[in-house]
Design a protein around this motif. Structure first.
Motif, PDB file in Angstrom:
ATOM      1  N   LEU A   1      67.109 -66.380  99.748  1.00  0.00           N
ATOM      2  CA  LEU A   1      66.532 -66.874 101.007  1.00  0.00           C
ATOM      3  C   LEU A   1      65.209 -66.175 101.291  1.00  0.00           C
ATOM      4  O   LEU A   1      64.232 -66.787 101.706  1.00  0.00           O
ATOM      5  CB  LEU A   1      67.501 -66.646 102.165  1.00  0.00           C
ATOM      6  N   LYS A   2      65.207 -64.869 101.037  1.00  0.00           N
ATOM      7  CA  LYS A   2      63.982 -64.107 101.265  1.00  0.00           C
ATOM      8  C   LYS A   2      62.844 -64.624 100.395  1.00  0.00           C
ATOM      9  O   LYS A   2      61.682 -64.627 100.797  1.00  0.00           O
ATOM     10  CB  LYS A   2      64.225 -62.624 100.943  1.00  0.00           C
ATOM     11  N   ALA A   3      63.239 -65.072  99.187  1.00  0.00           N
ATOM     12  CA  ALA A   3      62.215 -65.518  98.248  1.00  0.00           C
ATOM     13  C   ALA A   3      61.618 -66.867  98.619  1.00  0.00           C
ATOM     14  O   ALA A   3      60.525 -67.212  98.153  1.00  0.00           O
ATOM     15  CB  ALA A   3      62.826 -65.573  96.833  1.00  0.00           C
ATOM     16  N   LEU A   4      62.341 -67.635  99.457  1.00  0.00           N
ATOM     17  CA  LEU A   4      61.802 -68.953  99.833  1.00  0.00           C
ATOM     18  C   LEU A   4      60.523 -68.779 100.654  1.00  0.00           C
ATOM     19  O   LEU A   4      60.528 -68.080 101.652  1.00  0.00           O
ATOM     20  CB  LEU A   4      62.829 -69.727 100.667  1.00  0.00           C
ATOM     21  N   ARG A   5      59.462 -69.483 100.238  1.00  0.00           N
ATOM     22  CA  ARG A   5      58.201 -69.239 100.945  1.00  0.00           C
ATOM     23  C   ARG A   5      58.184 -69.886 102.327  1.00  0.00           C
ATOM     24  O   ARG A   5      57.437 -69.486 103.211  1.00  0.00           O
ATOM     25  CB  ARG A   5      57.020 -69.718 100.094  1.00  0.00           C
TER      26      ARG A   5
ATOM     27  N   LYS B   1      60.677 -67.071 106.875  1.00  0.00           N
ATOM     28  CA  LYS B   1      60.182 -65.736 107.167  1.00  0.00           C
ATOM     29  C   LYS B   1      61.320 -64.741 107.408  1.00  0.00           C
ATOM     30  O   LYS B   1      61.234 -63.580 107.034  1.00  0.00           O
ATOM     31  CB  LYS B   1      59.296 -65.795 108.413  1.00  0.00           C
ATOM     32  N   GLU B   2      62.356 -65.230 108.068  1.00  0.00           N
ATOM     33  CA  GLU B   2      63.511 -64.371 108.344  1.00  0.00           C
ATOM     34  C   GLU B   2      64.778 -65.131 107.986  1.00  0.00           C
ATOM     35  O   GLU B   2      64.824 -66.351 108.114  1.00  0.00           O
ATOM     36  CB  GLU B   2      63.581 -64.014 109.839  1.00  0.00           C
ATOM     37  N   SER B   3      65.830 -64.375 107.595  1.00  0.00           N
ATOM     38  CA  SER B   3      67.070 -65.072 107.268  1.00  0.00           C
ATOM     39  C   SER B   3      68.274 -64.159 107.410  1.00  0.00           C
ATOM     40  O   SER B   3      68.164 -62.929 107.429  1.00  0.00           O
ATOM     41  CB  SER B   3      67.010 -65.610 105.836  1.00  0.00           C
ATOM     42  N   ALA B   4      69.449 -64.789 107.537  1.00  0.00           N
ATOM     43  CA  ALA B   4      70.717 -64.058 107.556  1.00  0.00           C
ATOM     44  C   ALA B   4      71.824 -65.034 107.202  1.00  0.00           C
ATOM     45  O   ALA B   4      71.659 -66.251 107.342  1.00  0.00           O
ATOM     46  CB  ALA B   4      70.968 -63.467 108.939  1.00  0.00           C
TER      47      ALA B   4
ATOM     48  N   ASP C   1      78.661 -57.579 111.159  1.00  0.00           N
ATOM     49  CA  ASP C   1      78.552 -57.267 109.726  1.00  0.00           C
ATOM     50  C   ASP C   1      77.448 -58.095 109.072  1.00  0.00           C
ATOM     51  O   ASP C   1      76.637 -57.574 108.301  1.00  0.00           O
ATOM     52  CB  ASP C   1      79.883 -57.538 109.018  1.00  0.00           C
ATOM     53  N   ALA C   2      77.437 -59.396 109.394  1.00  0.00           N
ATOM     54  CA  ALA C   2      76.440 -60.285 108.797  1.00  0.00           C
ATOM     55  C   ALA C   2      75.033 -59.814 109.158  1.00  0.00           C
ATOM     56  O   ALA C   2      74.130 -59.774 108.315  1.00  0.00           O
ATOM     57  CB  ALA C   2      76.653 -61.714 109.287  1.00  0.00           C
ATOM     58  N   TYR C   3      74.887 -59.422 110.416  1.00  0.00           N
ATOM     59  CA  TYR C   3      73.578 -58.965 110.894  1.00  0.00           C
ATOM     60  C   TYR C   3      73.178 -57.667 110.194  1.00  0.00           C
ATOM     61  O   TYR C   3      72.056 -57.544 109.685  1.00  0.00           O
ATOM     62  CB  TYR C   3      73.634 -58.782 112.402  1.00  0.00           C
ATOM     63  N   GLU C   4      74.127 -56.744 110.133  1.00  0.00           N
ATOM     64  CA  GLU C   4      73.804 -55.459 109.502  1.00  0.00           C
ATOM     65  C   GLU C   4      73.431 -55.634 108.040  1.00  0.00           C
ATOM     66  O   GLU C   4      72.525 -54.976 107.527  1.00  0.00           O
ATOM     67  CB  GLU C   4      74.988 -54.489 109.627  1.00  0.00           C
ATOM     68  N   PHE C   5      74.142 -56.537 107.362  1.00  0.00           N
ATOM     69  CA  PHE C   5      73.854 -56.757 105.951  1.00  0.00           C
ATOM     70  C   PHE C   5      72.445 -57.311 105.770  1.00  0.00           C
ATOM     71  O   PHE C   5      71.676 -56.847 104.922  1.00  0.00           O
ATOM     72  CB  PHE C   5      74.885 -57.714 105.340  1.00  0.00           C
ATOM     73  N   ALA C   6      72.099 -58.296 106.608  1.00  0.00           N
ATOM     74  CA  ALA C   6      70.767 -58.897 106.510  1.00  0.00           C
ATOM     75  C   ALA C   6      69.693 -57.869 106.864  1.00  0.00           C
ATOM     76  O   ALA C   6      68.641 -57.800 106.224  1.00  0.00           O
ATOM     77  CB  ALA C   6      70.676 -60.101 107.433  1.00  0.00           C
ATOM     78  N   LEU C   7      69.998 -57.035 107.863  1.00  0.00           N
ATOM     79  CA  LEU C   7      69.044 -56.018 108.309  1.00  0.00           C
ATOM     80  C   LEU C   7      68.793 -54.997 107.199  1.00  0.00           C
ATOM     81  O   LEU C   7      67.658 -54.631 106.906  1.00  0.00           O
ATOM     82  CB  LEU C   7      69.604 -55.324 109.551  1.00  0.00           C
ATOM     83  N   LYS C   8      69.905 -54.588 106.584  1.00  0.00           N
ATOM     84  CA  LYS C   8      69.830 -53.587 105.518  1.00  0.00           C
ATOM     85  C   LYS C   8      68.992 -54.112 104.347  1.00  0.00           C
ATOM     86  O   LYS C   8      68.256 -53.375 103.716  1.00  0.00           O
ATOM     87  CB  LYS C   8      71.256 -53.265 105.039  1.00  0.00           C
ATOM     88  N   ASN C   9      69.128 -55.411 104.114  1.00  0.00           N
ATOM     89  CA  ASN C   9      68.383 -55.997 102.996  1.00  0.00           C
ATOM     90  C   ASN C   9      67.026 -56.548 103.430  1.00  0.00           C
ATOM     91  O   ASN C   9      66.407 -57.327 102.723  1.00  0.00           O
ATOM     92  CB  ASN C   9      69.224 -57.082 102.332  1.00  0.00           C
ATOM     93  N   LYS C  10      66.603 -56.133 104.611  1.00  0.00           N
ATOM     94  CA  LYS C  10      65.281 -56.471 105.128  1.00  0.00           C
ATOM     95  C   LYS C  10      64.995 -57.972 105.148  1.00  0.00           C
ATOM     96  O   LYS C  10      63.897 -58.418 104.850  1.00  0.00           O
ATOM     97  CB  LYS C  10      64.201 -55.753 104.313  1.00  0.00           C
TER      98      LYS C  10
ATOM     99  N   GLY D   1      63.819 -60.312 110.901  1.00  0.00           N
ATOM    100  CA  GLY D   1      62.592 -59.843 111.533  1.00  0.00           C
ATOM    101  C   GLY D   1      62.790 -59.848 113.038  1.00  0.00           C
ATOM    102  O   GLY D   1      63.935 -59.870 113.517  1.00  0.00           O
ATOM    103  N   VAL D   2      61.686 -59.852 113.771  1.00  0.00           N
ATOM    104  CA  VAL D   2      61.753 -59.765 115.229  1.00  0.00           C
ATOM    105  C   VAL D   2      62.688 -60.813 115.833  1.00  0.00           C
ATOM    106  O   VAL D   2      63.527 -60.513 116.684  1.00  0.00           O
ATOM    107  CB  VAL D   2      60.343 -59.955 115.842  1.00  0.00           C
ATOM    108  N   VAL D   3      62.549 -62.049 115.380  1.00  0.00           N
ATOM    109  CA  VAL D   3      63.266 -63.156 116.023  1.00  0.00           C
ATOM    110  C   VAL D   3      64.777 -63.049 115.790  1.00  0.00           C
ATOM    111  O   VAL D   3      65.573 -63.122 116.720  1.00  0.00           O
ATOM    112  CB  VAL D   3      62.739 -64.507 115.511  1.00  0.00           C
ATOM    113  N   LEU D   4      65.175 -62.853 114.526  1.00  0.00           N
ATOM    114  CA  LEU D   4      66.608 -62.804 114.240  1.00  0.00           C
ATOM    115  C   LEU D   4      67.240 -61.511 114.748  1.00  0.00           C
ATOM    116  O   LEU D   4      68.375 -61.516 115.214  1.00  0.00           O
ATOM    117  CB  LEU D   4      66.872 -62.980 112.740  1.00  0.00           C
TER     118      LEU D   4
END
Lengths: 420, 270
Positions: A35-39, A42-45, A123-132, A135-138
């Motif tokens: 998901l991060k790689a998709l241009r 900008k943000e994902s989880a 948990d889902a949020y922390e995982f996404a946060l940890k993997n950067k 962003g601000v919105v999510l």
């Protein structure tokens, strides 16, 4: 900027579809990376539980990111797009925020008000946060969802009453004995449901568990699990005198506790209350026993009745919860709109400062003899004019009003900004 | 001021009662906040009223029906506060405050003029006898309220139907326990009241026992509570029957208190 939420849940897809899309094990990491790689994004989880899969994305480009996300799902799980596409729902912006808040508040759960979902969201949020990936919105979306869920929990009774048979049993026991601390319990028969009910009782303080099972060996195993003691099945009646809570679940075809026996038991117990939970079908305890004072007999249907009335109570509470969610969605959207205004505010200021600097340079070139002090004064005056001039539009932009999107567009137009 | 103090107390108790009953049907939080304020202020006004009466007459203010009803209600409030503090269940007020309000209203309705105390009553026995009697009566009153709560909660559990009240009432076990404790407290007080009354009668009138209706009905009340305790302790009675008996016992108390005075001729006038 756009919030996109794409997913499926127990209402839109059967378990055979949900299990195929579940992000189990390292699939979650792979999913986030892709998901991060998709241009377009900008943000994902990713939230993946046994009842739902939800992909959160923030897109800033005009390109529609939906198809790439679906491709990505099909690629990671190795299944055809056509198989899951009909089950997917997609929410944008406000509706996406609302859905997130409803999910977190357990309003979209199979059992309304169940508490696990909030932990899963965290948990889902922390995982996404940890993997950067966020962003601000999510980040704000998730923390706001969590606080909304907490508000719902504390301001409504949505999670108050038991909605499973074993919790209902615990709840009833507390209305009989005040506390389960130090109470004794006997399991007659070692069925799975009886075990579950006993587990809940023990977790709530029941300290002494006796197991009477027809196969003594199985009884011993179960007793060991509760640090209790097993007795021969034929002895159970004589042991009942010291038992406060009886859980009965044998496969016996008729009553194993009869009314006369219960009457004698109450005499021996000097009428200390007894709670009998009969979860066997056919019933193992004579229903007439409920008429004896200080004995409270509940069979499966009785417990189910308590559960049903609790569930309808939760549904009433859910309506209150929906209005809390609406309030919070509104607050979040205001914040989001004000966020959209920030680049415009910065651009507006930069634009003004650029003009000031250009004009200042021109002035210096034209009057090279100007002394340092005058120059400083002129520069100061320029800055003061800027500040006074852009103050009202800045305030207007920051004020989190409904039509801030239009306002942003208008200000961009007025100040002749193309891009920022 | 003295005249309106009891009315203020009645008003505040009544508002507290309404709040308490409303909390059953509505989400408590908002109105409940004011509940302690109303009960406590009501109690302060009530205490002040009794104290003023004491200052005015110079006697313990339990010398007429007017005074004793108020003191009866005051004792109920003392026990209520203890239970409320000790067990913290909100709904207690719904069952106790009506008794208090009714006692206070009957106190207001009864003649309140201060009459000179007859020489027979001018004795230290007055304070001893009446204090025992009314604190005892108060604990029987609260016991019957708790007994009613028990019966309601037991019905919920037996009929397997829940209601807003089911959630808010405490467990049957704790209700049974409090019911027992209150009777165990009230019974010795009643016993002392009867003994001190007999000693007083001997001193004032020359005989311990004159088969006066008040004496007879006190004895009947005493026997009922003795039986309840006997059944509980020796026979192991618990729960529903014990609760019903405690309510029956309180009805006898009320009859001994009001009925005898209003319907029968007794030298014992309060």
């Amino acid at each position: 900027m756009r919030i996109i939420l794409l997913g499926l849940n127990h209402k839109t897809a059967g378990v055979e579809v949900r299990e195929k899309l579940a992000f189990s094990g390292d699939k979650l990491f792979k999913g986030i990376e892709k998901l991060k790689a998709l241009r377009q994004i900008k943000e994902s989880a990713i939230l993946s539980t046994c009842n739902r899969v939800e992909l959160f994305a923030v897109s800033e480009s005009d390109e529609e990111p939906l198809e790439p996300i679906k491709d990505l799902l099909s690629e990671i799980h190795g299944i055809d797009k056509g198989l899951f596409s009909p089950h997917l729902y997609v929410f944008y912006d406000q509706e996406g925020v609302r859905h997130t808040f409803r999910v977190a508040s357990s309003l979209d759960s199979m059992v309304i008000g169940e508490p696990q979902i909030l932990g899963q969201i965290k948990d889902a949020y922390e995982f996404a946060l940890k993997n950067k990936a966020t962003g601000v919105v999510l980040n704000r979306l998730f923390s706001h969802a969590i606080s909304t869920a907490k508000r719902v929990r504390s301001e409504t009774k949505i999670a108050e009453n038991a909605v499973s048979i074993s919790f209902a049993a615990v709840e009833l026991a507390k209305k009989i004995f005040t506390t389960l601390q130090g109470r004794t319990s006997m399991l007659i028969g070692a069925g799975e449901m009886a075990e579950l009910a006993a587990r809940h009782l023990v977790n709530n303080g029941v300290s002494n568990v006796v197991v009477a099972n027809r196969t003594y060996q199985r009884g011993c195993e179960l007793a060991a699990a509760f640090r209790g003691r097993a007795i021969e099945f034929k002895d159970f009646l004589s042991e009942l005198v010291n038992i406060d809570i009886i859980i009965c679940s044998t496969g016996a075809p008729d009553y194993i506790i009869k009314k006369e026996q219960a009457q004698r038991l109450m005499k021996d117990r000097r009428n200390r209350p007894v709670f009998i939970i009969d979860i066997s079908v056919p019933r193992n305890v004579d229903p007439a026993i409920n008429d004896i004072d200080n004995i409270y007999l509940y069979d499966v249907d009785d417990l189910q009745g308590v559960v049903d009335s609790n569930i309808s109570g939760r549904k009433r509470e859910a309506e209150k919860a929906e209005s809390i969610v609406n309030e919070e969605v509104e607050r979040y959207m205001k914040w989001l709109h004000s966020l959209e205004a920030i680049p415009t505010i910065i651009a507006m200021r930069q634009h003004a400062e650029r003009i000031r600097d250009e004009e200042f340079q021109k002035l210096k070139n034209r009057f090279p003899d100007m002394d340092e002090e005058t120059l400083r004064a002129v520069h100061y005056m320029g800055t003061a004019i800027i500040n006074k001039l852009i103050h009202p539009p800045t305030v207007a932009l920051k004020e989190q009003c409904e039509d801030s999107k239009e306002l942003v567009a208008l200000i961009k137009k007025l100040f002749n900004h193309k891009e920022h | 001021m003295l005249l309106i103090l009891p009315d203020i107390a009645i008003g505040l108790y009544f508002i507290a009662l309404i709040i308490n009953i409303c909390s059953l049907f509505r989400d408590s939080l908002k109105s409940q906040v004011f509940f302690p304020g109303f009960v406590i202020t009501g109690f302060i006004a009530h205490s002040a009223a009794i104290f003023c009466r004491f200052m005015l007459t110079g006697n313990i203010p339990i010398t007429s029906m007017h005074e004793s009803s108020s003191f009866f209600a005051w004792s109920v409030m003392v026990i209520y506060f203890y239970l409320y503090y000790r067990y913290k269940f909100m709904l207690l007020g719904t069952f106790i405050l009506p008794v208090v309000v009714v006692l206070m209203l009957s106190s207001s309705a009864l003649p309140s003029e201060i009459r000179p105390l007859s020489p027979i009553l001018q004795s230290y026995w007055l304070a001893v006898h009446t204090l025992f009697a009314f604190v005892g009566n108060a604990s029987f009153a609260v016991a019957s309220g708790i007994g009613l709560m028990y019966l309601i909660q037991e019905r919920h559990l037996k009929s397997k139907k829940t209601s807003p009240m089911f959630k808010r009432l405490p467990s049957v076990q704790i209700l049974d326990e409090i019911n027992y404790k209150l009777i165990a407290l009230g019974f010795p007080l009643l016993t002392f009241a009867i003994i001190s009354g007999a000693l007083w009668a001997e001193e004032a009138m020359g005989s311990y026992w004159r088969w006066d209706p008040k004496e007879v009905w006190s004895m009947i009340t005493w026997l009922i509570y003795a039986m309840i305790l006997h059944l509980r302790i020796i026979k192991g009675y618990k729960g529903r029957k014990a609760a019903l008996f405690s309510i029956a016992g309180f009805i006898t108390v009320l009859f001994t208190y009001y009925g005898v005075n209003l319907l029968m001729k007794s030298y014992h006038s309060f």
